[in-house]
Design a protein around this motif. Structure first.
Motif, PDB file in Angstrom:
ATOM      1  N   ARG A  64       2.162   6.814  -3.951  1.00 46.40           N
ATOM      2  CA  ARG A  64       1.511   6.139  -5.075  1.00 46.40           C
ATOM      3  C   ARG A  64       2.317   6.324  -6.355  1.00 46.40           C
ATOM      4  N   GLU A  65       2.860   7.520  -6.568  1.00 49.49           N
ATOM      5  CA  GLU A  65       3.673   7.791  -7.754  1.00 49.49           C
ATOM      6  C   GLU A  65       4.936   6.932  -7.744  1.00 49.49           C
ATOM      7  N   ASP A 119       4.068   3.335  -8.584  1.00 48.33           N
ATOM      8  CA  ASP A 119       3.779   3.195 -10.017  1.00 48.33           C
ATOM      9  C   ASP A 119       5.063   3.075 -10.835  1.00 48.33           C
ATOM     10  N   GLU A 146       1.013  10.232   1.029  1.00 47.41           N
ATOM     11  CA  GLU A 146       0.378   9.071   0.405  1.00 47.41           C
ATOM     12  C   GLU A 146       0.307   9.227  -1.109  1.00 47.41           C
ATOM     13  N   ALA A 147       0.002  10.437  -1.571  1.00 50.70           N
ATOM     14  CA  ALA A 147      -0.109  10.666  -3.023  1.00 50.70           C
ATOM     15  C   ALA A 147       1.236  10.461  -3.715  1.00 50.70           C
ATOM     16  N   TYR A 169       0.870  -1.178   0.000  1.00 49.36           N
ATOM     17  CA  TYR A 169       0.000   0.000   0.000  1.00 49.36           C
ATOM     18  C   TYR A 169       0.908   1.230   0.000  1.00 49.36           C
ATOM     19  N   PRO A 170       0.390   2.414  -0.345  1.00 47.14           N
ATOM     20  CA  PRO A 170       1.228   3.627  -0.392  1.00 47.14           C
ATOM     21  C   PRO A 170       1.488   4.177   1.013  1.00 47.14           C
TER      22      PRO A 170
END
Length: 435
Positions: A182-183, A186, A178-179, A150-151
């Motif tokens: 996510r990057e 990815d 958190e954002a 998870y991020p």
């Protein structure tokens, strides 16, 4: 396989079961195959030996944890003792010199460094063996990166240059939002779990360059003069050529009550009862009194001689500043010789339940400001009071006036109720003598 386990911290986020003496890695909550409870450090040590029975394990830790380590793991495990806290680079440097000078490890042997307290399965230690082999066949340092589930905002990230199992490291990233996490994910980023491998000669050379010392004794004697700095900042992030090996198996950091209870096999440990209306509730009770929970949801209840916690599981992650406000006396601790639990505190008396393991003894000592009364409630021992030996067993009462020299040796496992009486009861009131 040579493994250095980094064991630090006071574990205040797991109060009241953890304190300045008993860190989170010594809390016994994981049931083993024999039906007994293991701590994190016992579980990890057992898992290492199951994967590699010849593994040489060294624990880098502070003085305050040595007794707990010996109590739970015995005398076989190596212990590199930090004279004071100086963060992970000095701790690893000292442990490396301990391996070279005390354990006499050959300098071309690989060494793996990792935390003492991850919640993992056997695949993790199989991966550590692979990481050790990478170090054996290379001249630099290799890392193990954890495939994120998870991020997370709690971990730093390793950015590799490919999705291969082993690839070069492009860069490191600090704990992100958190954002941003996510990057990173990815782009194939991995959690930085603080897991490193290298030949012993590699870290000894760096340790000498950065500390100015080239042997265990000198580094130990001058340890307090070292700068506090993490291994990541001092070494890892300055390396130009690093390899990272991906690990996609089970890996959890059980640093809070919320995450710890997720890994528990049982909802109740100790004397506890809950009704059917309770949902996602855990009770961990080290006290001799029952805990009853009714109609609760997403709650952890933990009770020990140090205190009682009743908390929403999500909120339990924010416990530390509130624990810092509590004026604490250590009420329970495991030691190399056994354990003690304070069961009553009055203005002019202190009552302690003491357990000595067979073959162990207290130091021969005296007190200036208090009298003591020992009552044997289990087992047999040999007391020495002002040079006079006497065998004691269940029901015997030993009166120890202030000033007398005294000790007891456990002929079997033995339990005492020790009552300390006086106007000034302090751990500092103790003078030790040769016997």
């Amino acid at each position: 396989m040579n493994i250095i386990l980094l064991s630090g911290g006071s574990g205040k986020r797991l109060w009241p079961l953890s304190n300045d003496v008993r860190s989170k890695q010594f809390i016994k909550i994981f049931k083993n195959n024999q039906g007994d409870y293991d701590s994190m450090v016992q579980r990890v040590y057992r898992q290492i030996k199951a994967v590699d029975s010849d593994a040489r394990v060294t624990i880098a830790t502070s003085k305050s944890q040595v007794s707990s380590i010996k109590n739970q793991l015995g005398a076989e495990v190596g212990i590199s003792i930090e004279p004071c806290r100086r963060d992970t680079f000095p701790a690893i440097a000292l442990a490396a010199f301990y391996l070279a000078d005390v354990q006499q490890i050959e300098k071309d042997e690989p060494v793996v460094v990792c935390p003492v307290d991850p919640y993992v399965d056997a695949s993790y230690f199989e991966a550590l063996k692979e990481l050790s082999d990478l170090a054996q066949n290379g001249d630099g340092m290799s890392l193990m990166g954890i495939e994120p589930t998870y991020p997370s905002e709690k971990y730093g990230y390793i950015i590799p240059n490919s999705a291969d199992k082993v690839s070069k490291v492009v860069t490191f990233k600090e704990k992100p939002t958190e954002a941003v996490a996510r990057e990173y994910i990815d782009k194939g980023a991995l959690w930085n779990g603080g897991i490193f491998a290298f030949k012993l000669s590699y870290i000894l050379k760096i340790a000498e360059e950065l500390t100015g010392f080239d042997n265990y004794k000198d580094l130990y004697d001058n340890y307090a003069s070292l700068t506090k700095i993490s291994f990541d900042y001092a070494v890892v992030e300055k390396e130009n050529s690093l390899r990272v090996m991906r690990f996609s198996g089970q890996w959890k950091d059980l640093g809070t009550w919320n995450t710890l209870t997720e890994a528990m096999d049982e909802t109740i440990i100790g004397n506890g009862v809950m009704n059917d209306e309770c949902e996602n509730v855990h009770i961990i009770n080290e006290m001799d009194v029952p805990v009853l929970a009714m109609g609760l949801k997403d709650v952890v209840i933990s009770a020990s001689p140090d205190g009682i916690l009743v908390s929403d599981k999500a909120q339990s992650s924010y416990i530390k500043p509130y624990v810092d406000k509590i004026d604490q006396r250590i009420m329970f601790a495991e030691t190399s010789w056994g354990s003690f639990k304070i069961i009553d505190v009055e203005a002019d008396s202190l009552t302690v339940k003491v357990m000595l393991k067979k073959g162990n003894s207290m130091k021969y000592h005296s007190h200036k400001h208090r009298d003591e009364i020992w009552t044997v409630v289990e087992g047999e021992g040999m007391t020495v009071v002002d040079g006079v030996e006497e065998k004691v067993s269940i029901g015997n009462v030993i009166r120890l006036p202030r000033g007398c020299k005294h000790t007891i040796k456990a002929l079997t496992d033995i339990r005492l109720i020790e009552v300390q009486c006086g106007q000034e009861i302090s751990v500092e009131d103790k003078e030790v003598f040769d016997l």
